[in-house]
Design an enzyme around this catalytic site. Structure first.
Site, short mmCIF file in Angstrom:
data_model
loop_
_atom_site.label_atom_id
_atom_site.label_comp_id
_atom_site.label_asym_id
_atom_site.label_seq_id
_atom_site.Cartn_x
_atom_site.Cartn_y
_atom_site.Cartn_z
N VAL A 139 -4.71 -0.34 1.12
CA VAL A 139 -3.89 -1.39 0.53
C VAL A 139 -2.49 -1.06 1.04
CG1 VAL A 139 -2.96 -2.38 -1.60
CG2 VAL A 139 -5.36 -1.67 -1.52
N PRO A 140 -2.07 -1.71 2.13
CA PRO A 140 -0.90 -1.25 2.89
C PRO A 140 0.44 -1.54 2.20
CG PRO A 140 -1.76 -3.26 3.84
CD PRO A 140 -2.71 -2.86 2.74
N CYS A 141 0.70 -0.79 1.13
CA CYS A 141 1.93 -0.99 0.36
C CYS A 141 3.18 -0.69 1.18
CB CYS A 141 1.89 -0.17 -0.92
SG CYS A 141 1.49 1.56 -0.70
N HIS A 142 3.04 0.01 2.31
CA HIS A 142 4.20 0.25 3.17
C HIS A 142 4.71 -1.05 3.80
CE1 HIS A 142 0.71 0.57 5.87
NE2 HIS A 142 1.52 0.17 6.83
#
Length: 196
Positions: A139-142
């Site tokens: 879950v690419p929160c970056h």
């Protein structure tokens, strides 16, 4: 879930070009993935209680490990295709699903996440879903930034410089050296302090 018994959990800790990563999974998907850490012990500590009762099985995660190696070497790799098993509240599930649609090399804001998740006035709650994300990279929160376009809030041993580096790795154009708030360890400092 199985009646009368807990699901079998498996885990592994392995080294990548960016550092040590820990992973825990059920039969339904990945439940926990750490950001790169300086040492195996740090990655294990990040996994914390999630490995209680889990069985270490390196073979279970061979494909994930290969995908992460490709990702960290700069090759295009869609890590959002990995199955996850989080058991989140409904809003967090929707926010995380929205985050998984952000293409590599692009960013979206916390307010965008809230809007796509069906609660346009809940950008702070969307931020909490990202802050409590147990599977960063999957879950690419970056890829989520503040409404001002600046980098905000990111975990791991290095914080915002890692967020900037991941965006650069994915081809996001023009991350200035300092587009974040606060003093944090630089990438080169962090790499030099890593313990193998």
């Amino acid at each position: 879930m199985y009646r009368g018994q807990m699901p079998v959990l498996e885990y592994d800790i392995f080294e990548t070009a960016f550092g040590w990563i820990g992973v825990v999974a059920s039969q339904n998907g990945i439940r926990r993935l750490t950001l790169p850490e300086r040492s195996r012990a740090d990655a294990e500590a990040e996994l914390g209680g999630s490995i209680q009762g889990a069985v270490q099985d390196s073979s279970r995660f061979c494909e994930l490990r290969a995908r992460l190696d490709r990702y960290f070497s700069g090759e295009p790799e869609d890590l959002t295709r990995e199955e996850i098993d989080l058991g989140d509240p409904e809003f967090f599930t929707r926010v995380r699903a929205a985050c998984r649609t952000i293409p590599a090399g692009e960013t979206r804001t916390y307010s965008w996440l809230a809007r796509v998740a069906g609660r346009p006035n809940a950008s702070r709650a969307a931020g909490q879903a990202m802050a409590r994300n147990p599977v960063p990279l999957l879950v690419p929160c970056h890829r989520v930034v503040g409404s001002d376009g600046r980098l905000h809030g990111f975990g791991g041993g290095i914080g915002l410089p890692l967020k900037a580096r991941l965006l650069q790795l994915e081809g996001f154009p023009g991350i200035p050296e300092r587009t974040w708030e606060g003093e944090q360890l630089s990438l080169s400092d962090w790499a030099n302090q890593r313990v193998s």
